[in-house]
Design a protein around this motif. Structure first.
Motif, PDB file in Angstrom:
ATOM      1  N   ASP A 213       0.849  -1.187   0.000  1.00 42.49           N
ATOM      2  CA  ASP A 213       0.000   0.000   0.000  1.00 42.49           C
ATOM      3  C   ASP A 213       0.887   1.240   0.000  1.00 42.49           C
ATOM      4  O   ASP A 213       2.105   1.156   0.254  1.00 42.49           O
ATOM      5  CB  ASP A 213      -0.940   0.030   1.205  1.00 42.49           C
ATOM      6  CG  ASP A 213      -2.086   1.033   1.029  1.00 42.49           C
ATOM      7  OD1 ASP A 213      -2.334   1.450  -0.116  1.00 42.49           O
ATOM      8  OD2 ASP A 213      -2.724   1.389   2.037  1.00 42.49           O
ATOM      9  N   LEU A 214       0.289   2.379  -0.288  1.00 40.43           N
ATOM     10  CA  LEU A 214       0.995   3.655  -0.322  1.00 40.43           C
ATOM     11  C   LEU A 214       0.745   4.404   0.976  1.00 40.43           C
ATOM     12  O   LEU A 214      -0.341   4.337   1.547  1.00 40.43           O
ATOM     13  CB  LEU A 214       0.509   4.498  -1.510  1.00 40.43           C
ATOM     14  CG  LEU A 214       0.403   3.801  -2.870  1.00 40.43           C
ATOM     15  CD1 LEU A 214      -0.081   4.792  -3.927  1.00 40.43           C
ATOM     16  CD2 LEU A 214       1.742   3.195  -3.266  1.00 40.43           C
ATOM     17  N   VAL A 215       1.758   5.154   1.428  1.00 41.40           N
ATOM     18  CA  VAL A 215       1.604   5.995   2.618  1.00 41.40           C
ATOM     19  C   VAL A 215       1.041   7.338   2.171  1.00 41.40           C
ATOM     20  O   VAL A 215       1.709   8.097   1.477  1.00 41.40           O
ATOM     21  CB  VAL A 215       2.943   6.186   3.354  1.00 41.40           C
ATOM     22  CG1 VAL A 215       2.736   7.067   4.584  1.00 41.40           C
ATOM     23  CG2 VAL A 215       3.537   4.835   3.751  1.00 41.40           C
ATOM     24  N   GLY A 216      -0.199   7.619   2.548  1.00 42.34           N
ATOM     25  CA  GLY A 216      -0.859   8.853   2.131  1.00 42.34           C
ATOM     26  C   GLY A 216      -0.330  10.065   2.866  1.00 42.34           C
ATOM     27  O   GLY A 216       0.250   9.975   3.952  1.00 42.34           O
ATOM     28  N   LEU A 240      -2.742  -2.877  -5.454  1.00 40.75           N
ATOM     29  CA  LEU A 240      -2.426  -2.244  -4.172  1.00 40.75           C
ATOM     30  C   LEU A 240      -3.612  -2.279  -3.227  1.00 40.75           C
ATOM     31  O   LEU A 240      -4.777  -2.184  -3.635  1.00 40.75           O
ATOM     32  CB  LEU A 240      -1.999  -0.790  -4.403  1.00 40.75           C
ATOM     33  CG  LEU A 240      -0.718  -0.577  -5.222  1.00 40.75           C
ATOM     34  CD1 LEU A 240      -0.471   0.915  -5.422  1.00 40.75           C
ATOM     35  CD2 LEU A 240       0.482  -1.221  -4.537  1.00 40.75           C
ATOM     36  N   LYS A 241      -3.304  -2.416  -1.951  1.00 44.24           N
ATOM     37  CA  LYS A 241      -4.328  -2.273  -0.926  1.00 44.24           C
ATOM     38  C   LYS A 241      -4.726  -0.800  -0.817  1.00 44.24           C
ATOM     39  O   LYS A 241      -4.015   0.081  -1.307  1.00 44.24           O
ATOM     40  CB  LYS A 241      -3.796  -2.768   0.420  1.00 44.24           C
ATOM     41  CG  LYS A 241      -3.532  -4.275   0.463  1.00 44.24           C
ATOM     42  CD  LYS A 241      -2.989  -4.682   1.812  1.00 44.24           C
ATOM     43  CE  LYS A 241      -2.761  -6.186   1.880  1.00 44.24           C
ATOM     44  NZ  LYS A 241      -4.031  -6.955   1.835  1.00 44.24           N
ATOM     45  N   ASP A 242      -5.846  -0.556  -0.178  1.00 42.97           N
ATOM     46  CA  ASP A 242      -6.283   0.818   0.074  1.00 42.97           C
ATOM     47  C   ASP A 242      -6.688   0.891   1.539  1.00 42.97           C
ATOM     48  O   ASP A 242      -7.858   0.808   1.899  1.00 42.97           O
ATOM     49  CB  ASP A 242      -7.450   1.186  -0.848  1.00 42.97           C
ATOM     50  CG  ASP A 242      -7.800   2.675  -0.765  1.00 42.97           C
ATOM     51  OD1 ASP A 242      -7.097   3.398  -0.027  1.00 42.97           O
ATOM     52  OD2 ASP A 242      -8.751   3.092  -1.442  1.00 42.97           O
ATOM     53  N   CYS A 243      -5.674   1.066   2.388  1.00 41.80           N
ATOM     54  CA  CYS A 243      -5.894   1.017   3.835  1.00 41.80           C
ATOM     55  C   CYS A 243      -6.466   2.318   4.395  1.00 41.80           C
ATOM     56  O   CYS A 243      -6.796   2.395   5.579  1.00 41.80           O
ATOM     57  CB  CYS A 243      -4.589   0.682   4.553  1.00 41.80           C
ATOM     58  SG  CYS A 243      -3.889  -0.922   4.067  1.00 41.80           S
ATOM     59  N   GLY A 244      -6.545   3.355   3.553  1.00 32.67           N
ATOM     60  CA  GLY A 244      -7.172   4.602   3.979  1.00 32.67           C
ATOM     61  C   GLY A 244      -6.361   5.425   4.947  1.00 32.67           C
ATOM     62  O   GLY A 244      -6.922   6.183   5.761  1.00 32.67           O
ATOM     63  N   PHE A 258      -2.028   5.126  13.062  1.00 27.60           N
ATOM     64  CA  PHE A 258      -1.867   4.901  11.627  1.00 27.60           C
ATOM     65  C   PHE A 258      -1.178   3.560  11.369  1.00 27.60           C
ATOM     66  O   PHE A 258      -1.542   2.826  10.450  1.00 27.60           O
ATOM     67  CB  PHE A 258      -1.064   6.038  11.018  1.00 27.60           C
ATOM     68  CG  PHE A 258      -1.666   7.396  11.248  1.00 27.60           C
ATOM     69  CD1 PHE A 258      -2.676   7.866  10.425  1.00 27.60           C
ATOM     70  CD2 PHE A 258      -1.246   8.197  12.300  1.00 27.60           C
ATOM     71  CE1 PHE A 258      -3.246   9.103  10.634  1.00 27.60           C
ATOM     72  CE2 PHE A 258      -1.804   9.431  12.523  1.00 27.60           C
ATOM     73  CZ  PHE A 258      -2.815   9.897  11.696  1.00 27.60           C
ATOM     74  N   ALA A 259      -0.184   3.262  12.207  1.00 22.21           N
ATOM     75  CA  ALA A 259       0.501   1.984  12.083  1.00 22.21           C
ATOM     76  C   ALA A 259      -0.451   0.821  12.371  1.00 22.21           C
ATOM     77  O   ALA A 259      -0.421  -0.222  11.690  1.00 22.21           O
ATOM     78  CB  ALA A 259       1.697   1.938  13.036  1.00 22.21           C
ATOM     79  N   GLU A 260      -1.314   0.987  13.369  1.00 24.86           N
ATOM     80  CA  GLU A 260      -2.294  -0.055  13.693  1.00 24.86           C
ATOM     81  C   GLU A 260      -3.238  -0.295  12.513  1.00 24.86           C
ATOM     82  O   GLU A 260      -3.624  -1.428  12.230  1.00 24.86           O
ATOM     83  CB  GLU A 260      -3.110   0.352  14.924  1.00 24.86           C
ATOM     84  CG  GLU A 260      -2.347   0.272  16.237  1.00 24.86           C
ATOM     85  CD  GLU A 260      -2.231  -1.168  16.750  1.00 24.86           C
ATOM     86  OE1 GLU A 260      -2.659  -2.100  16.034  1.00 24.86           O
ATOM     87  OE2 GLU A 260      -1.695  -1.352  17.858  1.00 24.86           O
ATOM     88  N   LYS A 261      -3.572   0.774  11.825  1.00 20.96           N
ATOM     89  CA  LYS A 261      -4.475   0.634  10.679  1.00 20.96           C
ATOM     90  C   LYS A 261      -3.819  -0.191   9.574  1.00 20.96           C
ATOM     91  O   LYS A 261      -4.470  -1.029   8.933  1.00 20.96           O
ATOM     92  CB  LYS A 261      -4.860   2.018  10.159  1.00 20.96           C
ATOM     93  CG  LYS A 261      -6.132   2.042   9.344  1.00 20.96           C
ATOM     94  CD  LYS A 261      -6.642   3.463   9.160  1.00 20.96           C
ATOM     95  CE  LYS A 261      -7.992   3.461   8.454  1.00 20.96           C
ATOM     96  NZ  LYS A 261      -8.523   4.837   8.288  1.00 20.96           N
ATOM     97  N   VAL A 267      -0.834  -5.271   5.494  1.00 25.89           N
ATOM     98  CA  VAL A 267       0.213  -4.904   4.538  1.00 25.89           C
ATOM     99  C   VAL A 267       1.512  -5.642   4.854  1.00 25.89           C
ATOM    100  O   VAL A 267       1.831  -5.905   6.009  1.00 25.89           O
ATOM    101  CB  VAL A 267       0.486  -3.379   4.518  1.00 25.89           C
ATOM    102  CG1 VAL A 267      -0.738  -2.603   4.086  1.00 25.89           C
ATOM    103  CG2 VAL A 267       0.997  -2.882   5.859  1.00 25.89           C
ATOM    104  N   LYS A 268       2.246  -5.939   3.778  1.00 21.01           N
ATOM    105  CA  LYS A 268       3.588  -6.503   3.904  1.00 21.01           C
ATOM    106  C   LYS A 268       4.623  -5.622   3.222  1.00 21.01           C
ATOM    107  O   LYS A 268       5.821  -5.917   3.254  1.00 21.01           O
ATOM    108  CB  LYS A 268       3.627  -7.907   3.310  1.00 21.01           C
ATOM    109  CG  LYS A 268       2.724  -8.911   4.021  1.00 21.01           C
ATOM    110  CD  LYS A 268       2.811 -10.283   3.378  1.00 21.01           C
ATOM    111  CE  LYS A 268       1.874 -11.274   4.058  1.00 21.01           C
ATOM    112  NZ  LYS A 268       1.914 -12.606   3.383  1.00 21.01           N
TER     113      LYS A 268
END
Length: 471
Positions: A213-216, A240-244, A258-261, A267-268
């Motif tokens: 995933d990308l870090v927004g 890609l994931k979309d973890c929001g 944010f890390a918990e999310k 994510v790996k």
């Protein structure tokens, strides 16, 4: 700011080899796509003043005339600079100014450009003062060369309005990346991208195509770049994931939520478009605190001393991978251009780093075009000459690009970090790039962040007096 004037004029031993082409000069459509380019480091030329594989564009001459603002019989005034005064990251990108300062001295020691001494003004935009810097430059400089301002979008309207032609070390905002009167040693246009990073990551970790995933971020330019990054990753085969997760660019009281999310999202691997600054390090501390250990994947800015220092103490970046089109500093014994860059900058007590090499390439590109103009050193001539240069590697500092058509490279290499040491991990042969035509991605217009004309130039600030190629 400070002004550097060097009046050492000694005989130059070399004539320049301008890397020019007689073909089209416009940045036009699909015709702007270059060949894949070479993946090898090359060998130095025989000239004592050579910069890697490039004969020096500097030397004695009899150029005369006050042909444009900042040009006289004896001098050429250029501006350069960085964001080193940014309070939250002191010294930010100082290596860029260090590089241009060293290159000015190197060039002047050979006789300048056709006998004219280069006089450089070193500007500090301190992140938020880019427009003020550009307003000052507009009053006196011939061109801006080798600079890099993170908030360049705030200065672009001013630059275009005063016809300040530029050969920046880097651009950030869409309007600057495809701006009029702008050429770069390492182009980063909005409509085409070098996707080597994601294609090579897919080769390295084919089992993780669904796990990144990308870090927004809240920073507008990063939001734009992440939209383009997502499309490039998908072209390389990633879903890609979309973890929001969106993180305030100025920092967060705690990064643990944010890390918990990300942990809950499974994510790996994490891609970040941010630079290795304290806030980003705090984020990765939180990632470790919640008990996940993803591959950290980033741009070439993650190849640098701040990441080395942080990881030497923490080990939290041992999973770091950074993709580059530049040669590693560690490859100086294999790449003459890197050795020359280090010799010149370290000889003046400057900082050596990737962005310094990027500024060096742009300075050499500018000097190569300036030499061709001779006595007729005008911004119009510079635009004409720069638009002809379609194969450029800074003497071997980086993979081949096409500055004249604002097209990126189609090559890359991957480095990783263990402790305080970087090493090349892909391809396996040190100082070699892997090049492939499929790396060049035509991006979706929805990701551009600006409107382009048929010549692929941003239309936002265009006016009737903008300088365009006339050859």
């Amino acid at each position: 700011m400070k002004t550097r004037k060097t009046a050492k004029l000694v005989a130059a031993l070399a004539l320049s080899t301008a890397l020019v082409s007689a073909c089209a000069t416009e940045r036009g459509g699909d015709d702007g796509v270059p060949a894949a380019g070479s993946g090898s480091a090359g060998t130095s030329t025989s000239s004592d003043t050579a910069f890697g594989t490039l004969d020096s564009p500097c030397g004695e001459g009899d150029a005369k005339g006050s042909t444009d603002q900042g040009v006289s019989d004896t001098e050429i005034k250029i501006g350069y600079g960085d964001d080193r005064g940014y309070a939250q990251s002191p010294g930010l990108n100082k290596e860029m100014s260090d590089a241009v300062a060293a290159m000015i001295d190197w060039c002047n020691e050979q006789g300048g450009i056709n006998g004219r001494t280069i006089v450089g003004t070193d500007y500090d935009a301190a992140m938020t003062n880019a427009n003020t810097v550009m307003q000052e430059a507009c009053r006196s400089e011939f061109m801006m060369v080798g600079h890099g301002f993170a908030m360049d979008q705030t200065a672009e309207q001013t630059r275009v309005a005063c016809n300040m032609a530029a050969v920046p070390g880097f651009t950030v905002s869409p309007d600057a990346a495809n701006g009029p009167m702008t050429y770069q040693g390492v182009p980063f246009p909005v409509d085409y991208a070098n996707g080597a990073a994601w294609f090579q990551m897919a080769e390295m970790h084919p089992d993780m195509l669904n796990d990144f995933d990308l870090v927004g971020s809240t920073m507008p330019t990063i939001i734009t770049s992440l939209a383009k990054t997502r499309s490039i990753a998908e072209a390389a085969g990633f879903t890609l994931k979309d973890c929001g997760v969106t993180i305030n660019y100025q920092g967060e009281p705690s990064y643990v939520p944010f890390a918990e999310k990300y942990k809950q999202c499974g994510v790996k691997g994490l891609w970040t478009s941010r630079s290795p600054v304290p806030n980003e390090f705090n984020f990765f501390k939180a990632i470790d605190q919640v008990g996940i250990d993803p591959i950290i994947f980033g741009e070439a800015t993650w190849y640098g001393a701040s990441a080395q220092s942080f990881n030497a103490q923490s080990g939290l970046l041992d999973n770091l991978n950074a993709n580059m089109i530049f040669q590693m500093l560690e490859n100086a014994d294999k790449v003459p251009a890197v050795a020359k860059y280090k010799e010149l900058v370290e000889g003046e007590g400057g900082k050596t780093a990737l962005l310094g090499m990027q500024s060096t390439s742009s300075f050499l590109l500018w000097a190569t075009a300036a030499k061709e103009c001779g006595s007729d050193l005008t911004r119009q001539c510079m635009i004409d000459e720069l638009s002809k240069i379609h194969e450029w590697d800074g003497g071997g500092l980086h993979a081949v690009t096409d500055p004249g058509k604002n097209m990126p490279a189609q090559c890359g290499l991957m480095v990783d970090l263990k402790g305080a040491d970087y090493s090349q991990v892909f391809p396996s042969e040190a100082a070699e790039f892997k090049c492939d035509a499929k790396y060049l991605i035509k991006t979706d217009p929805s990701t551009w962040g600006t409107d382009l004309g048929p010549d692929r130039v941003s239309t936002k600030y265009l006016g009737p007096n903008v300088i365009k190629p006339q050859v």
